[in-house]
Scaffold this active site. Structure first.
Site, short mmCIF file in Angstrom:
data_model
loop_
_atom_site.label_atom_id
_atom_site.label_comp_id
_atom_site.label_asym_id
_atom_site.label_seq_id
_atom_site.Cartn_x
_atom_site.Cartn_y
_atom_site.Cartn_z
N CYS A 263 44.96 107.77 39.04
CA CYS A 263 44.87 107.24 37.68
C CYS A 263 45.00 105.71 37.70
O CYS A 263 44.12 105.03 38.20
CB CYS A 263 45.93 107.92 36.79
SG CYS A 263 45.56 107.73 35.03
N HIS B 82 45.28 114.03 37.93
CA HIS B 82 46.67 113.98 38.40
C HIS B 82 47.05 115.26 39.14
O HIS B 82 47.55 116.20 38.51
CB HIS B 82 47.61 113.85 37.21
CG HIS B 82 47.60 112.51 36.55
ND1 HIS B 82 48.47 111.51 36.89
CD2 HIS B 82 46.83 112.01 35.55
CE1 HIS B 82 48.24 110.43 36.14
NE2 HIS B 82 47.25 110.72 35.31
N GLU C 144 49.61 115.75 40.88
CA GLU C 144 51.07 115.96 40.81
C GLU C 144 51.47 116.70 39.54
O GLU C 144 52.59 117.18 39.41
CB GLU C 144 51.81 114.62 40.94
CG GLU C 144 51.90 113.76 39.68
CD GLU C 144 50.63 112.97 39.37
OE1 GLU C 144 49.59 113.21 40.01
OE2 GLU C 144 50.68 112.10 38.47
#
Lengths: 236, 742
Positions: free
Chosen positions: A89, A206, A208
């Site tokens: 990002c 993302h 994560e």
């Protein structure tokens, strides 16, 4: 393999990344403060992560100021020496601003911030973070950005294609790379790329945020697992 | 600045009454100067003093074994959630700024409520917002929606706290006066909280964060040409937000708390330095000597009252332990934030403000603050005339539609029912990776607490149509629905924060709404044992329609906090398996009062609030918790706006599965499907658990109906095909965005 997660003052996905790397993947992680320059503890085979967020507020252009920060000088050197650098990002935006990755990330074509699940398809296993991804399957990984429309001139795009540097395309849940599945207007639906040397990775989605059972989505974990096992092979 | 003659007219221009001016003179023992009078005017404003509401607010239940601080004692409520953790949470309005300048108004609303949380030492981990807009077909409304949503998004997204839930309703009563209520939820380790107090004479007082500018000074009240060189028109009344600065302030203050150098801290919101210095001093029973020349300002030649009243955002007032200043300075230097000592704590109980070495204001702290000397009023109230029209409603006069599918579509495409996807996709809802509901929706937002097994269930609720039709019952329903949402998600309701949005309190009909809503809210909160931990009151919300000023619907928004001991208790709305039986807990009614159905299909604006019985509601919720614990429940979704039909379709859409159900011929079919009578929950059950469930419900006197089963891809009701779920989904998902964008 050791991880360093860079903390810019406006980073806000740094803790999420540290959490997944340490608690979920069981790795050694340290936070690296943006004003520090010394990352000499990190060597080839280690990985520096540039997390999501708004590095210095990003009122100007995402990542435009971050490229001049003390830590980035060292990160560029580390990357040029072959260390793994992974920008997610805002991290991807910073990598493009520093020139470690080609192209730019423009404002989403609907001019809005977009946060939602997207699906990704990898066309290659030839990079550490995609090494073990099933190329026939779509991964569900969320995005959250206002400036994520990947853009580069035709020659650069061709180069990315010829060198197999495109790591992720936005696709639908069946893996079809369609215009409707493109959330932000990215050229060719590009969601993530690597450099020609294949040690610097940038992606808008993302992983994560998609790596834990409790969150109802573990599709992102394969990226971490791929990176760890590739590194093991390298080091072994 | 030349000294102006202070008269009762000056006081009135500042929004004070003649009585209040006399009171001030008595407190001071002399006529105040302009700066002093300005201090009183903001501290005794409705916003800071709650002078027209506090009498009634005190009747709300504010005690509970889990409360770590009492209502109003600190910047936000603080609740013990176990495992050595506290949860600080609060909701606050930013209605008027948002109606004038939607982007900045909403953005600073978000910033302000987060500061209330982290000034207590808690890290915000979730945000919610409760929005009310006018008719979305109006150009003006579209502009306001776009501004508010991007303002909330840009601030929260950069700040890095996920927006996990909320609500948006549309009604023409909000055409000009929209409501923007923002809620923040934070977590703090027991023993690491900071109080908004000032103690220890001689201790240094710091201002940290942004420089102080002229933004946010209520320009209009200072429209007196000879006060300053600058024209009052130049003073922008709406503050400007800087989320990056707030992010720095968050990290720096939490880090500074760890140094142990902080005695007390308060953020600066309304009335800036004035409010923070007086409230902290009054709480600590101390005074402060403040040198305004030391306050970092954004522009030269700011007048003392401008510095004192500025509502520049992203600032904090900190009292530190003398001798430990360097610890504070190191942290703020690390985060590149200003940290200036502007004065010190004294033992006088007075606020002494100096400028250019001269004492320019000298006021006792205690008389300024709520709970101290600030005025308390009880306003007169009378039953509103419109209630006659409400009570004249007769269901018998409403003809059942011949085409129920068409009626269902009309209801389903009401902006109040449609998916709020266009709004919430502009918010980062997943940062901090705790949003459990992202991939599995529940009636409440579910937020993991890292480092603990606990999961927070949070929700905001208020159907203001119900409150308009019956303030007492409507407010009870708002509390009950919030609790029901938490229970349906597998949680235990713990406490509430409220945001009380009403019209002008000097209008007796408005005040009647206020008083009765408070009574209903208190009653329900006592029943559910969910005390009120704090919140805010916003009066003077009205929309000007041609020649009259119409108050907005009374909107007492409830922000409720619930807790799940662990994730295994989580229940979601999604139908799980084809073949599961569908049951409805609760009692159907021949009731269409205040429903989307009666409003949209029959265009009836005045009808009673839906049927509701607090004891029945409590009984249903209590047993719902127990059958979840017993493992009977595959999915749960309460029946709310749009009635049973909408509830069923929402659970079906989440699953990509259809359903086959039957209605009960003892009831009007429109009431059965679209009525919004309360205390009902749709659950699904595995066939092998049905006997146990039914035995349980019978033996515990829980009213229930078997509706049918999860089956196929379509919505089938009494053998009539209402169409494929995917078609309903298409309508649901995108329509609101189309309305707003076009």
């Amino acid at each position: 393999m050791k991880f360093g997660v860079v903390v810019f003052p406006g980073s806000n996905c740094d803790d999420d990344m540290v959490h997944v790397l340490s608690e979920v993947m069981g790795q050694e992680v340290v936070k690296l403060w943006h004003k520090d320059e010394d990352i000499s503890d990190f060597g080839k085979g280690d990985c520096i992560v540039l997390p999501g967020g708004f590095s210095y507020g990003d009122y100007l252009r995402a990542g435009a100021i971050a490229q001049f920060s003390p830590i980035m000088k060292s990160v560029v050197k580390f990357a040029n020496e072959g260390g793994f650098v992974w920008g997610i990002c805002n991290g991807f935006q910073i990598l493009c601003e520093t020139g470690l990755l080609p192209g730019v990330l423009l404002r989403n074509n609907n001019q809005k911030f977009i946060c939602k699940n997207t699906h990704l398809k990898s066309p290659t296993n030839n990079a550490a973070i995609v090494a073990h991804i099933n190329l026939d399957k779509a991964l569900k990984i969320p995005i959250a950005h206002a400036e994520g429309r990947f853009h580069a001139d035709e020659a650069t795009i061709k180069q990315l294609q010829d060198n197999d540097q495109i790591l992720f395309y936005y696709c639908d849940e069946n893996g079809e790379i369609t215009e409707e599945a493109n959330p932000n207007g990215s050229t060719l639906n590009i969601a993530g790329i690597c450099n020609a040397e294949r040690n610097v990775f940038g992606m808008m989605p993302h992983p994560e945020r998609a790596s834990e059972d409790i969150l109802g989505n573990t599709d992102g974990r394969i990226l971490f697992e791929s990176l760890l096992s590739t590194s093991k092979v390298m080091m072994g | 600045m030349s000294e102006v003659q202070i008269t009762v007219e000056t006081a009135k221009n500042l929004g004070l009454t003649a009585d209040e001016f006399d009171q001030i003179k008595e407190i001071m023992g002399r006529t105040p100067n302009f700066t002093e009078l300005s201090i009183f005017s903001v501290m005794w404003s409705e916003h800071c003093s709650y002078k027209n509401s506090i009498h009634w607010l005190k009747t709300l239940p504010r005690e509970g074994s889990r409360l770590l601080v009492g209502a109003g004692e600190e910047n936000a409520g603080l609740v013990d959630i176990g495992d050595g953790l506290g949860c600080a949470f609060k909701i606050e309005s930013h209605n008027h700024p948002s109606a004038i300048e939607p982007y900045q108004g909403a953005a600073t609303g978000v910033g302000g409520i987060h500061r209330d949380i982290f000034t207590m030492g808690a890290r915000p981990i979730a945000a919610l917002n409760s929005l009310r807009f006018g008719n979305p077909d109006l150009k003006h409304t579209k502009r306001l929606i776009k501004g508010v949503v991007s303002g909330i998004g840009d601030y929260g997204n950069c700040f890095g706290v996920p927006t996990v839930g909320g609500e948006a309703y549309f009604d023409e009563c909000y055409n000009q006066n929209i409501l923007v209520n923002a809620m923040s939820v934070g977590i703090v380790k027991a023993g690491e909280t900071v109080s908004a107090t000032s103690e220890g004479p001689g201790n240094p007082v710091f201002i940290v964060g942004s420089a102080t500018g002229k933004d946010g000074i209520h320009g209009a009240t200072f429209a007196s040409a000879d006060l300053t060189e600058d024209s009052a028109e130049d003073l922008p009344a709406v503050q400007v937000g800087d989320p990056f600065q707030e992010k720095l302030l968050l990290e720096a203050t939490l880090e500074a708390i760890q140094t142990g150098a902080i005695v007390g801290m308060q953020d600066m919101g309304a009335a800036g330095i004035t409010c923070s210095t007086s409230e902290m001093s009054a709480k600590g029973g101390t005074g402060m000597r403040i040198d305004l020349d030391k306050v970092p300002t954004r522009q030269k030649n700011m007048q003392p009252f401008e510095i004192l009243l500025s509502e520049s955002q992203e600032r904090m007032l900190i009292v530190a332990h003398k001798g430990q200043e360097h610890l504070l300075l190191e942290v703020f230097d690390k985060w590149d934030l200003e940290c200036e000592q502007i004065g010190e704590v004294t033992d006088t109980g007075r606020l002494e403000f100096y400028k250019d070495g001269e004492l320019i204001a000298d006021v006792e702290a205690e008389p300024l603050v709520l709970g101290g000397g600030a005025p308390v009023y009880q306003r007169e109230y009378k039953k509103p005339a419109y209630l006659k029209k409400v009570n004249a409603f007769k269901i018998g006069k409403i003809k059942q539609p011949e085409d129920l599918v068409a009626a269902a579509k009309t209801i389903f495409t009401s902006p109040n029912i449609l998916s709020k996807r266009w709004i919430y996709e502009q918010y980062d809802s997943m940062v901090r990776t705790n949003s459990i509901h992202t991939n599995e929706a529940s009636d409440a937002a579910l937020v993991r607490v890292k480092g603990s097994e606990k999961v927070l269930a949070v929700t905001t609720d208020c159907n203001s149509s119900y409150v308009y039709a019956d303030p007492y019952k409507g407010a009870m329903i708002a509390v009950s629905e919030a609790a029901r949402n938490i229970v349906c998600s597998g949680g235990e309701p713990v406490a509430i924060t409220n945001c009380l949005n009403f019209g002008n309190p000097y209008n007796p009909e408005v005040y009647w709404q206020f008083v009765h809503a408070i009574k209903g809210m208190g009653e329900a909160c006592r029943k559910f044992n969910t005390p009120v931990t704090g919140g805010n009151v916003s009066f003077y919300n009205q929309t000007v329609l041609e020649n009259t000023a119409e108050p907005v619907f009374p909107t007492p928004t409830i922000g409720m906090l619930g807790v799940l001991d662990n994730i295994s208790q989580r229940t979601s709305i999604r139908f799980k398996n084809e073949g599961d039986a569908i049951y409805m807990l609760g009692t159907p009614q021949n009731d269409i009062g205040s429903s989307e159905y009666v409003k949209r299909v029959h265009k009836v604006r005045y009808s009673p609030a839906p049927s509701f019985d607090l004891d029945e509601e409590f009984h249903i919720q209590h047993n719902m918790k127990l059958i979840i614990k017993k493992g009977f429940v595959e999915s749960a979704h309460d029946v709310s706006e749009g009635g049973l039909f909408v509830s069923l379709v929402e659970s079906a859409m989440a699953a990509d599965l259809g359903f086959v159900v039957e209605t009960d011929y003892n009831f009007r079919k429109d009431a059965y499907l679209f009525g919004e009578s309360q205390s009902r929950i749709v659950i699904t059950v595995k066939p092998e658990n049905e006997d146990d469930l039914v035995n349980y419900l019978n033996s515990h006197n829980v009213s229930f109906t078997k509706l049918g089963e999860v089956k196929g891809q379509n919505a089938i009701i009494d053998d009539k095909d209402f169409g494929p779920i995917t078609e309903w989904c298409k309508l649901y998902d995108n329509k609101l965005g189309e309305i707003i964008e076009n």
